[in-house]
Scaffold this active site. Structure first.
Site, mmCIF file in Angstrom:
data_model
loop_
_atom_site.group_PDB
_atom_site.id
_atom_site.type_symbol
_atom_site.label_atom_id
_atom_site.label_comp_id
_atom_site.label_asym_id
_atom_site.label_seq_id
_atom_site.Cartn_x
_atom_site.Cartn_y
_atom_site.Cartn_z
ATOM 1 N N MET C 1 0.796 -1.208 0.000
ATOM 2 C CA MET C 1 0.000 0.000 0.000
ATOM 3 C C MET C 1 0.840 1.274 0.000
ATOM 4 O O MET C 1 0.289 2.352 -0.169
ATOM 5 C CB MET C 1 -0.898 0.011 1.226
ATOM 6 N N PRO C 2 2.162 1.167 0.218
ATOM 7 C CA PRO C 2 2.949 2.416 0.230
ATOM 8 C C PRO C 2 2.945 3.078 -1.141
ATOM 9 O O PRO C 2 2.702 2.423 -2.162
ATOM 10 C CB PRO C 2 4.371 1.945 0.561
ATOM 11 N N TYR C 3 3.188 4.390 -1.108
ATOM 12 C CA TYR C 3 3.336 5.157 -2.337
ATOM 13 C C TYR C 3 4.699 5.835 -2.278
ATOM 14 O O TYR C 3 4.999 6.544 -1.315
ATOM 15 C CB TYR C 3 2.231 6.205 -2.455
ATOM 16 N N THR C 40 2.195 -1.987 -3.596
ATOM 17 C CA THR C 40 3.194 -0.919 -3.479
ATOM 18 C C THR C 40 3.306 -0.194 -4.815
ATOM 19 O O THR C 40 3.563 -0.817 -5.839
ATOM 20 C CB THR C 40 4.559 -1.501 -3.065
ATOM 21 N N VAL C 41 3.101 1.125 -4.788
ATOM 22 C CA VAL C 41 3.146 1.945 -5.998
ATOM 23 C C VAL C 41 4.411 2.798 -5.987
ATOM 24 O O VAL C 41 4.741 3.425 -4.980
ATOM 25 C CB VAL C 41 1.898 2.859 -6.075
#
Lengths: 67, 67, 67, 67, 67, 67
Positions: C1-3, C40-41
Site C-alpha cells: 500500500m505504500p506510495y 506498493t506503488v
C-alpha cells in the site's frame, strides 16, 4: 492504480467525511477512467491553517477576520 | 540531487526502520543512476490510517477486519 | 500500500534503470516494513534540468560548468 | 493559481516565519510570472527530523553530531 | 482552497475525461466538506507507464501481458 | 536541505524566469529560516492547462473566455 492526494486545512474533518471523500474519488475514477478500485489509493493530508497560505497570508489570519 | 518521498501508514514505524529506508533508497539511487548520496534527499511521510484509502475504504476499516 | 515518488533530472534514464528502481524500492519496503509488494506503488518523475534548482541555480548551468 | 509546497524539517519554525515564507513566495510569483496572488496557494510541511534523510542518514543523527 | 493531485498513467485520457474529473472532485469537496469551489485546485498528472510501478514492475510490462 | 515544489500552468515560462524563481525561493529560505542554500532543492512543474482545474473547470476553458 491511480494515486490521489487531497490536501485540506485541518479544521475538524470527521472520520465519516474522510470515508466519503475516499469512496467518492475512487468511484469517480472508476466511472470516468474505468480504473480498478482495488488498486486506487487516496491519501488525505490535513494541514495546520498556520501552514496554509492563500492570497499571500495564512488561513489562520483569514479565519480571525471571519472569512 | 534526487528527491524521494516515501508515504506509508502511521503504524509503529521505528526510528531504526526509517534509518534503513533512507540508507537503502540512497544506496539504490547511487548504484542504479550514479547519483551523489551527499545531495540525495529522502522524506518519509507517516499517514494516519484513517486518512489512507485503498479499494474505496479507509485502512482503519480494513485493519478492524483483520486485513 | 505504500506510495513512493522518485524525482530525478531527465538525463537519459533508461527503461532498464527505471525497472531496477521500481523493483529495488518495492523489495526494500517489503524487507524493512513487511509491506505487501502487490499494492506498493512507485512513480518516477523525470524533470527537465532547466526546472531543477540546487544551491540557487538551475542544474543546466551546473552541467555547463562540468559539475 | 500556482501551488507551492515548501517542505522543511520541524525545528521550531514560528508562525511569523511561516507568514514571511507565504508572503515572500506569493510576491515572487507575482513579480516573476505575473501570477494573481488571490489564487496562489502555499503549503508548508514540517517534517520530523527522524523522517528526513540526506546523504543516506537521518537529520536527527546529523544534529547530534552538531551539524 | 483545497488542493487535489490526481496521478494516473498516460494512456489516452481525453480532455473531456479530464474535465469530468475536475468537475467531479470539486463537487465532492463542496458536498462533503463545504469547500468553496472558486478556490479549489485540481491538478492531473499523466505518467508514462514506463515510469509507473506496481507490484515491483513497470505498468508497461503488465500491459504487454494483457493486464 | 529544504525541498520546494512550484507548480504552475505550462504557458511560456522562460528559462530566465525559472532561474529567477529558483534563486528567489532559495534566498527566501536562507533569509527567513537560515537554511543552507547549498542543499536547498527547488523543482518547477509546468502543467498542461488542460490538466489544471480551478473553480471546477479546466484552465484551458478559462483562457478561451479571456480570463
Amino acid at each position: 492504480m491511480p494515486y490521489v492526494n487531497i490536501r485540506v486545512t485541518k479544521e475538524g474533518v470527521t472520520s465519516e467525511q474522510k470515508s466519503e471523500l475516499i469512496a467518492g474519488v475512487t468511484e469517480l475514477l472508476q466511472r470516468v477512467l474505468h480504473k480498478n478500485p482495488a488498486t486506487t489509493v487516496v491519501v488525505i493530508d490535513e494541514v495546520d491553517p498556520d501552514n496554509w497560505g492563500i492570497a499571500g497570508e495564512q488561513v489562520t489570519l483569514r479565519r480571525k477576520r471571519g472569512e
